[in-house]
Motif scaffolding. Structure first.
Motif, mmCIF file in Angstrom:
data_model
loop_
_atom_site.group_PDB
_atom_site.id
_atom_site.type_symbol
_atom_site.label_atom_id
_atom_site.label_comp_id
_atom_site.label_asym_id
_atom_site.label_seq_id
_atom_site.Cartn_x
_atom_site.Cartn_y
_atom_site.Cartn_z
ATOM 1 N N GLY A 99 -35.892 -74.860 48.359
ATOM 2 C CA GLY A 99 -37.262 -74.891 48.867
ATOM 3 C C GLY A 99 -38.238 -75.059 47.728
ATOM 4 N N ARG A 100 -39.415 -75.635 48.008
ATOM 5 C CA ARG A 100 -40.374 -75.901 46.932
ATOM 6 C C ARG A 100 -41.807 -75.825 47.418
ATOM 7 N N THR A 101 -42.676 -75.297 46.549
ATOM 8 C CA THR A 101 -44.115 -75.422 46.739
ATOM 9 C C THR A 101 -44.647 -76.372 45.674
ATOM 10 N N PHE A 102 -45.885 -76.865 45.883
ATOM 11 C CA PHE A 102 -46.451 -77.879 45.005
ATOM 12 C C PHE A 102 -47.752 -77.391 44.368
ATOM 13 N N GLN A 122 -38.904 -75.131 62.887
ATOM 14 C CA GLN A 122 -38.296 -76.212 63.678
ATOM 15 C C GLN A 122 -37.599 -77.220 62.773
ATOM 16 N N ALA A 123 -38.279 -77.603 61.692
ATOM 17 C CA ALA A 123 -37.704 -78.592 60.783
ATOM 18 C C ALA A 123 -36.430 -78.065 60.148
ATOM 19 N N ALA A 124 -36.431 -76.780 59.748
ATOM 20 C CA ALA A 124 -35.248 -76.196 59.123
ATOM 21 C C ALA A 124 -34.083 -76.126 60.098
ATOM 22 N N ASP A 125 -34.414 -76.037 61.393
ATOM 23 C CA ASP A 125 -33.399 -75.955 62.441
ATOM 24 C C ASP A 125 -32.917 -77.332 62.879
ATOM 25 N N GLY A 126 -33.514 -78.392 62.294
ATOM 26 C CA GLY A 126 -33.127 -79.740 62.669
ATOM 27 C C GLY A 126 -33.805 -80.238 63.924
ATOM 28 N N SER A 127 -34.828 -79.521 64.384
ATOM 29 C CA SER A 127 -35.536 -79.915 65.595
ATOM 30 C C SER A 127 -36.695 -80.845 65.255
ATOM 31 N N SER A 128 -37.435 -81.223 66.286
ATOM 32 C CA SER A 128 -38.547 -82.146 66.113
ATOM 33 C C SER A 128 -39.657 -81.529 65.274
ATOM 34 N N TYR A 129 -40.412 -82.390 64.606
ATOM 35 C CA TYR A 129 -41.594 -81.951 63.878
ATOM 36 C C TYR A 129 -42.796 -81.810 64.804
ATOM 37 N N ARG A 130 -42.642 -82.125 66.088
ATOM 38 C CA ARG A 130 -43.769 -82.096 67.013
ATOM 39 C C ARG A 130 -43.931 -80.681 67.571
ATOM 40 N N LEU A 172 -45.852 -70.347 50.640
ATOM 41 C CA LEU A 172 -44.609 -69.625 50.405
ATOM 42 C C LEU A 172 -43.947 -69.242 51.728
ATOM 43 N N ALA A 173 -44.748 -68.876 52.740
ATOM 44 C CA ALA A 173 -44.202 -68.558 54.057
ATOM 45 C C ALA A 173 -43.497 -69.768 54.659
ATOM 46 N N VAL A 174 -44.092 -70.943 54.502
ATOM 47 C CA VAL A 174 -43.497 -72.180 55.013
ATOM 48 C C VAL A 174 -42.142 -72.437 54.360
ATOM 49 N N VAL A 175 -42.036 -72.132 53.071
ATOM 50 C CA VAL A 175 -40.761 -72.298 52.376
ATOM 51 C C VAL A 175 -39.755 -71.238 52.827
ATOM 52 N N LEU A 176 -40.202 -69.995 52.934
ATOM 53 C CA LEU A 176 -39.283 -68.889 53.216
ATOM 54 C C LEU A 176 -38.664 -68.969 54.607
ATOM 55 N N VAL A 177 -39.380 -69.548 55.563
ATOM 56 C CA VAL A 177 -38.854 -69.574 56.922
ATOM 57 C C VAL A 177 -37.586 -70.415 57.020
ATOM 58 N N GLY A 178 -37.367 -71.295 56.043
ATOM 59 C CA GLY A 178 -36.139 -72.096 56.018
ATOM 60 C C GLY A 178 -34.955 -71.363 55.397
ATOM 61 N N GLY A 179 -35.177 -70.141 54.910
ATOM 62 C CA GLY A 179 -34.090 -69.359 54.321
ATOM 63 C C GLY A 179 -33.522 -69.925 53.039
ATOM 64 N N PRO A 180 -34.354 -70.382 52.090
ATOM 65 C CA PRO A 180 -33.813 -71.002 50.869
ATOM 66 C C PRO A 180 -33.161 -69.983 49.947
#
Length: 263
Positions: A99-102, A122-130, A172-180
Motif C-alpha cells: 500500500g502507498r500514500t503520495f 471494494q477495490a481491495a475485494d476485487g469489486s467495482s469502483y462504482r 492512511l485509512a484508504v491504504v489500511l482498509v486493504g490490509g497491506p
C-alpha cells in the motif's frame, strides 16, 4: 568549487532472524541517459520501520515509484514477499500486500470520508469502483478503519472540509482498509500543521507496532528518530548509507555529502 561525493555501497547491519519482505537488487531507472535511481540494493525485513531521507532530487519518490509500479525499472529486480514483482502492474502489487500514500493528495474533495474508505475496500475485494455497490459487508470494515485512524466522527464529512492533517489520516485509512503488509508513506507530514503532527506521528507509530512493515520518506529527523529502526540515505539516486539512526547521524560520509544541511 563544490565538492561531489559518489554514493558507495553502504554497510547494512545484519538483519535478525525475520526475513526480508522487500528485496531490491541493483534497482535502477535511467531517463535519457541520466540515472534517476542508481543501483539500489536493499533488504527491508518484515516488521521493520525504514526511513528514507535525502535532499530534494535525491531519488526518494522515484524509488517509491519503482517499488509501487508507477514507473518501470530499467535494470535490477524487486521482490515482495519472495515474489518477483519487477514487471508486475500496480494492482498486482497491491494484491500482494503493498500500500502507498503520495506526496500530493489523491482524494476526491466532494466525496465523504466513509465513501473514500468504502471505495478502497471494494477495490481491495476485487469489486467495482462504482459506489452504488454499498454492500453491508463493507460496513464493519469501514467502521473499524475509521475508528482506527480517528476519523469515526468525520464519516459523513467531505474530504475538502478536512484539515491537511485530517486528509493525511484519510489517505492512511484508504491504504489500511486493504490490509497491506508493506506501506510506503511519501512525506506524510508535508503541509501538516504543527498541531496535527503529533497525532499523525502517533498513528503511524501505532500502525507499525501492529506488525506492518513501513517505509517512509521524510525530511525532518526529529520525527524519524522516534520511529525508524534504520535510515536509508539517498544521494544522486543511490544509497549513501543504511544504518541505525545514531550511526547515520554520526556517519562522516553523510555529513560531508550534506555539508551541514538538515537531513
Amino acid at each position: 568549487m563544490a565538492r561531489t561525493y559518489t554514493p558507495h555501497t553502504p554497510p547494512q547491519p545484519a538483519p535478525p532472524a525475520s526475513r526480508a519482505v522487500l528485496a531490491l537488487r541493483g534497482l535502477g531507472r535511467s531517463v535519457g541517459g541520466a540515472a534517476i535511481v542508481d543501483d539500489v540494493t536493499l533488504d527491508v525485513r518484515e516488521g521493520e520501520f525504514l526511513a528514507v531521507i535525502g535532499p530534494n532530487g535525491a531519488g526518494k519518490t522515484s524509488l517509491f515509484d519503482l517499488i509501487s509500479g508507477i514507473t518501470a525499472a530499467t535494470r535490477g529486480t524487486i521482490a515482495l514477499d519472495g515474489h518477483d514483482i519487477t514487471a508486475a502492474p500496480v494492482h498486482a502489487r497491491a494484491r500482494l500486500g503493498l500500500g502507498r500514500t503520495f506526496q500530493l493528495s489523491s482524494l476526491w474533495p466532494a466525496m465523504t470520508v466513509a465513501d473514500h474508505v468504502r471505495l478502497a475496500a471494494q477495490a481491495a475485494d476485487g469489486s467495482s469502483y462504482r459506489l452504488w455497490q454499498r454492500a453491508p459487508r463493507y460496513a464493519g470494515q469501514v467502521e473499524r478503519v475509521l475508528r482506527r485512524t480517528g476519523l469515526e466522527h468525520r464519516a459523513d464529512t467531505p474530504a475538502a472540509e478536512l484539515s491537511h492533517g485530517g486528509r493525511r489520516q484519510l489517505e492512511l485509512a484508504v491504504v489500511l482498509v486493504g490490509g497491506p503488509r508493506l506501506i510506503l508513506l511519501d512525506e506524510p507530514m508535508a503541509g501538516v500543521s504543527a498541531e496535527d503532527v503529533p497525532r499523525l506521528t502517533a498513528l503511524i507509530r501505532d500502525v507499525h507496532q501492529e506488525g506492518r512493515t513501513v517505509l517512509m520518506v521524510e525530511h525532518h529527523m526529529d520525527i524519524l528518530l522516534g520511529l525508524a529502526d534504520r535510515i536509508a540515505v539517498m544521494h544522486h539516486g543511490g544509497l549513501l548509507a543504511v544504518d541505525t539512526p545514531p550511526a547515520v547521524m554520526a556517519d562522516e560520509t553523510v555529513q560531508q555529502a550534506y555539508l551541514g544541511e538538515e537531513l
